[in-house]
Design an enzyme around this catalytic site. Sequence first.
Site, PDB file in Angstrom:
ATOM      1  N   THR A 153      19.559 -17.252 -16.436  1.00 34.56           N
ATOM      2  CA  THR A 153      20.450 -16.112 -17.075  1.00 34.56           C
ATOM      3  C   THR A 153      21.021 -15.295 -17.088  1.00 34.56           C
ATOM      4  O   THR A 153      22.499 -15.450 -17.609  1.00 34.56           O
ATOM      5  CB  THR A 153      19.044 -15.464 -18.121  1.00 34.56           C
ATOM      6  N   LYS A 179      15.949 -18.751 -10.130  1.00 31.01           N
ATOM      7  CA  LYS A 179      17.074 -17.869 -10.993  1.00 31.01           C
ATOM      8  C   LYS A 179      16.409 -16.198 -10.517  1.00 31.01           C
ATOM      9  O   LYS A 179      15.417 -16.333 -10.636  1.00 31.01           O
ATOM     10  CB  LYS A 179      16.803 -18.407 -12.058  1.00 31.01           C
ATOM     11  N   THR A 190      12.891 -11.372 -13.557  1.00 33.30           N
ATOM     12  CA  THR A 190      12.267 -11.909 -13.279  1.00 33.30           C
ATOM     13  C   THR A 190      13.007 -14.087 -12.388  1.00 33.30           C
ATOM     14  O   THR A 190      13.727 -14.208 -12.938  1.00 33.30           O
ATOM     15  CB  THR A 190      12.894 -12.945 -15.456  1.00 33.30           C
ATOM     16  N   SER A 407      20.393  -8.190 -27.601  1.00 30.74           N
ATOM     17  CA  SER A 407      21.448  -8.796 -28.861  1.00 30.74           C
ATOM     18  C   SER A 407      22.750  -9.003 -28.104  1.00 30.74           C
ATOM     19  O   SER A 407      23.604  -9.737 -28.838  1.00 30.74           O
ATOM     20  CB  SER A 407      21.832  -7.275 -29.036  1.00 30.74           C
TER      21      SER A 407
END
Length: 407
Positions: A153, A179, A190, A407
């Site tokens: 990510t 990750k 995460t 966003s």
Amino acid sequence: MEVIKGGVTAAKGFEAAAAAAGIKYQDRTDMALIYSKKPCKTAGTFTTNLVKAAPVKWDKKIVDEKQKSQAVVINSGIANACTGAEGYEYCRETAEEAADILGVDKDGVLIGSTGVIGMQLPIEKLKKGIELLSKKKGSAIENGTEAAKAIMTTDTCEKEIAVTIEIGGKTVTIGGMAKGSGMIHPNMCTMLSFLTTDAVISRKAMCAALRSDVEDTYNMISVDGDTSTNDTVLLLANGMAGNEKIKLDTEAYEKFKEALHYVNEYLAKKIAGDGEGATALFEAKVTGAKTKEQAKVLAKAVVCSNLTKAAIAGHDANWGRILCAMGYAGAEFDPEKVDLAFESAAGKIEIIKNGVAVDYSEEKATEILSSPEITVTADIKEGDKWASAWGCDLTHGYIDINADYRS
């Protein structure tokens, strides 16, 4: 033990793939598959956050019920967390789709998700992604690397490693990919880690090895103090190495556990060093402790201190912040006995002796703290136990990434 090139496809019988499904990102791959030619025993550890993502609940059920698995389907971009019954139903639909396309048991299809919390997965895109993955899967090193890239990510690089050991005249391989960059403070971010091995090993042995090692690796890293809803570490063993079965409390078990530790520590440090906005991997090592637990508590407090992390970002040998963090950690020690030193590729310098600053060069300290990997060692002189924790510096980049992450 030998470190070899590769990741999750290094062990015999494992394949992997990456695909661009357009789940959230439009300019990169965002789905990965790990597939085994033979059913695997599974072991896993999961987030202790009370708010658990749907795939965590799904995977935990598979592991707890001792189901065998042949496939792991992972997506990045959307975490499938805080998505209620609909999100859990998407796990079931994903497993059924993978089972149908890959020809495996749906009850053993493991699932990983990472990304934005609260959004529902575009399930039709996910299903199409599984079809793409099935066509692209392969056992080449590159397949594993592409899978490691697809689960990123805010990570800046893929994280993978593989090692081999010899057990009873047979070569056993352990590979892994992970990750993690932000929301990293595991308690098992995460953070996701997927480990594959071709070892013949008892379920009891593999579960014990993983659960104990997580405490000294993934649970000793921190980027921002936030324990994620999605933290998952999965270990799959397909037994294709053909070695004599590894059982608890044997020499072979200790050898396997040592190799697993190397893989987990490597991946954990890669996650810590790739913290959002980070420029340096920061290790805190506490030595001379009465117990390992005492050392772990003190070391973790140092890498979690925002003031210390900011000082590392500024290459400032502000040792008072380190001693302060140790002081509120919750483990007793005598501050007037502590020796403290900084070390990196640029050299080593002693900063305090018996709790008091020594005459050191600020210029040399700054040079040492300007390296991409830095270690602070605190000797508390109470025993012979030690522990390390890993984190990173805190820069403006962390705010830049997280201020508008959705966003």
